[in-house]
Design a protein around this motif. Structure first.
Motif, PDB file in Angstrom:
ATOM      1  N   UNK A  92      29.903  30.737  39.120  1.00 21.70           N
ATOM      2  CA  UNK A  92      30.307  32.142  39.023  1.00 21.70           C
ATOM      3  C   UNK A  92      31.586  32.384  39.800  1.00 21.70           C
ATOM      4  N   UNK A  93      32.136  33.569  39.650  1.00 19.66           N
ATOM      5  CA  UNK A  93      33.374  33.952  40.320  1.00 19.66           C
ATOM      6  C   UNK A  93      33.125  35.065  41.330  1.00 19.66           C
ATOM      7  N   UNK A  94      34.057  35.221  42.225  1.00 16.94           N
ATOM      8  CA  UNK A  94      33.993  36.302  43.211  1.00 16.94           C
ATOM      9  C   UNK A  94      33.824  37.637  42.492  1.00 16.94           C
ATOM     10  N   UNK A  95      32.907  38.445  42.988  1.00 18.34           N
ATOM     11  CA  UNK A  95      32.641  39.760  42.409  1.00 18.34           C
ATOM     12  C   UNK A  95      31.529  39.765  41.385  1.00 18.34           C
ATOM     13  N   UNK A 113      32.813  34.726  46.946  1.00 20.93           N
ATOM     14  CA  UNK A 113      33.591  33.507  46.772  1.00 20.93           C
ATOM     15  C   UNK A 113      33.291  32.967  45.382  1.00 20.93           C
ATOM     16  N   UNK A 114      34.013  31.946  44.979  1.00 16.00           N
ATOM     17  CA  UNK A 114      33.833  31.345  43.661  1.00 16.00           C
ATOM     18  C   UNK A 114      33.016  30.065  43.759  1.00 16.00           C
ATOM     19  N   UNK A 115      32.281  29.774  42.707  1.00 15.80           N
ATOM     20  CA  UNK A 115      31.736  28.431  42.489  1.00 15.80           C
ATOM     21  C   UNK A 115      32.334  28.014  41.153  1.00 15.80           C
ATOM     22  N   UNK A 116      33.489  27.386  41.216  1.00 19.11           N
ATOM     23  CA  UNK A 116      34.206  27.052  39.997  1.00 19.11           C
ATOM     24  C   UNK A 116      33.778  25.709  39.452  1.00 19.11           C
ATOM     25  N   UNK A 117      34.015  25.545  38.189  1.00 14.39           N
ATOM     26  CA  UNK A 117      33.679  24.267  37.554  1.00 14.39           C
ATOM     27  C   UNK A 117      34.493  23.172  38.217  1.00 14.39           C
ATOM     28  N   UNK A 118      33.790  22.105  38.625  1.00  7.83           N
ATOM     29  CA  UNK A 118      34.429  21.022  39.351  1.00  7.83           C
ATOM     30  C   UNK A 118      35.102  20.078  38.434  1.00  7.83           C
TER      31      UNK A 118
END
Length: 118
Positions: A92-95, A113-118
């Motif tokens: 997910x992304x911030x917000x 904070x973000x959990x971006x695709x690694x």
């Protein structure tokens, strides 16, 4: 009479609050926000929560979150129980909302904070 330290701004004014016939008078505040804080603190204290929630990702085991608005002070532990039961399983992304309308309070738990695709 009750004495409080204002937490609205960095000044930390020491205020005295007196109640008479259901009306509150506040002294010691440097601004109107302090007076409002003191009156709210006496009638319906509110707080915000910033914490972390578990994730299912080894590279990001916890995600920082916060509530989208103040919640009643007496509901902090209830909201924390809901947060502690939650595991984020999608990137997910911030917000983004992690928990929508937690406990029917009209407040969301959102990612800070973000959990971006690694």
């Amino acid at each position: 009479m009750k004495e409080l330290v204002c937490i609205v701004c960095p000044r930390g004014c020491t205020m005295k609050i007196e109640e008479k016939d259901g009306e509150y008078s506040v002294t010691g505040n440097s601004c109107k926000r302090g007076e409002n804080f003191a009156k709210t603190e006496m009638t319906n204290p509110m707080r915000t929560i910033c914490t972390t929630v578990r994730t299912a990702f080894d590279d990001v085991p916890v995600l920082p979150v916060r509530v989208s608005s103040d919640i009643p002070k007496n509901r902090i532990f209830d909201v924390m129980k809901e947060i502690n039961k939650t595991t984020v399983t999608e990137r997910i992304s911030r917000g983004d909302k992690v928990i929508e309308n937690v406990l029917g309070l009209g407040v969301d738990v959102i990612a800070t904070s973000d959990i971006l695709k690694g």
